[in-house]
Design an enzyme around this catalytic site. Structure first.
Site, PDB file in Angstrom:
ATOM      1  CD  GLU A 136      67.974  10.811  37.894  1.00  0.00           C
ATOM      2  OE1 GLU A 136      67.021  11.599  37.942  1.00  0.00           O
ATOM      3  OE2 GLU A 136      68.094   9.846  38.666  1.00  0.00           O
ATOM      4  CD  GLU A 145      60.405  17.364  38.705  1.00  0.00           C
ATOM      5  OE1 GLU A 145      59.543  16.811  39.412  1.00  0.00           O
ATOM      6  OE2 GLU A 145      61.238  18.178  39.151  1.00  0.00           O
TER       7      GLU A 145
END
Length: 273
Positions: A136, A145
């Site tokens: 991730e 992100e």
């Protein structure tokens, strides 16, 4: 990483739709259940493991399995942690944010992480967690992100967790926590204002790791006995499992089997999904 980020976003949408379908079939009680029923982590009444198991808030909740005597800190050594983060580029923001100390600080609030079942089960869970976190975050490179601030992660149907229009609920932290319906309860459980200060997940490394452990213990740990493949399905199954993206599945498996090797444990069966 951008492709993975997009996949992660779509996966969460899929999870949201599944939850909404569950909501339409179950009467919300807001924990006003009768004495013989449990109030689930989502605020609904019932008497099965979905209600009385992990996250059960009130009623005859099922007792969790006993924790073992494993010391997670002795397994997640500084050398093990460095073996992950040292693979990130020196310019990565995560190099100055993530640390073993922050992980251990967060671990104090999640005493059952890595301590269910046998010693080998504990080592497999730890390997699984860090395999997913590695995937991730790109070996702890990313805190937020990519281009997350430009995306809308406000589910207006989740009225229990109303969005602040001036805040973004995009992926942050080791597990890339996203959406208001995750930031809200995570903040309540951990002790920060997830809806009005979601950026805390990207500025406080201990809270950041706590959000990852909160998500893990509530969403992933319940299926870990089914094998690593079940944990992939719990995290990003809609976009990766059943042949959807075999390359990313295999990438996660490679991290997992490598960490199992480092921790001296057999990875077990059912590695893919």
């Amino acid at each position: 990483m951008l492709t993975h980020t997009i996949s992660k976003s779509i996966s969460i949408v899929t999870i949201l739709l599944a939850l909404q379908a569950f909501y339409t079939k179950t009467k919300a009680q807001n924990c006003g259940c009768s004495s013989e029923l449990c109030c689930s982590q989502f605020g609904f009444c019932g008497n099965t493991s979905d209600y009385c198991g992990v996250g059960c808030q009130q009623g005859p909740c099922f007792a969790p399995p006993p924790a073992n005597d494993v010391s997670v800190a002795e397994i997640v050594t500084q050398d093990f942690f460095n073996g992950i983060i040292n693979q990130a580029e020196s310019s990565c923001a995560g190099n100055r944010f993530y640390s073993r100390g922050a992980f251990l600080g967060a671990l104090d609030s999640y005493s059952r992480f890595g301590r269910i079942g046998s010693v080998d089960d504990s080592r497999r869970e730890i390997a699984s967690f860090f395999a997913h976190v590695t995937h991730e975050t790109g070996h702890f490179c990313y805190i937020e992100e990519i281009e997350g601030a430009s995306k809308d992660y406000c589910d207006e149907n989740a009225t229990q967790y109303p969005c602040n229009p001036n805040k973004g609920y995009y992926g942050r932290g080791p597990i890339q926590l996203s959406w208001n319906f995750n930031y809200g309860p995570a903040g309540t459980a951990i002790g920060f204002d997830g809806l009005n200060a979601p950026e805390t997940v990207a500025t406080d490394p201990v809270i950041s790791f706590k959000t990852a452990l909160w998500y893990w213990t509530n969403r992933v740990q319940p299926v870990i006995s089914q094998g690593f493949g079940a944990t992939i399905r719990a995290i990003n199954g809609a976009l990766e499992c059943d042949g959807a993206n075999t390359a990313t599945v295999q990438a996660r498996v490679r991290y997992y089997t490598d960490y199992c090797r480092q921790l001296g444990v057999d990875p077990g069966n059912n590695l893919t999904c």
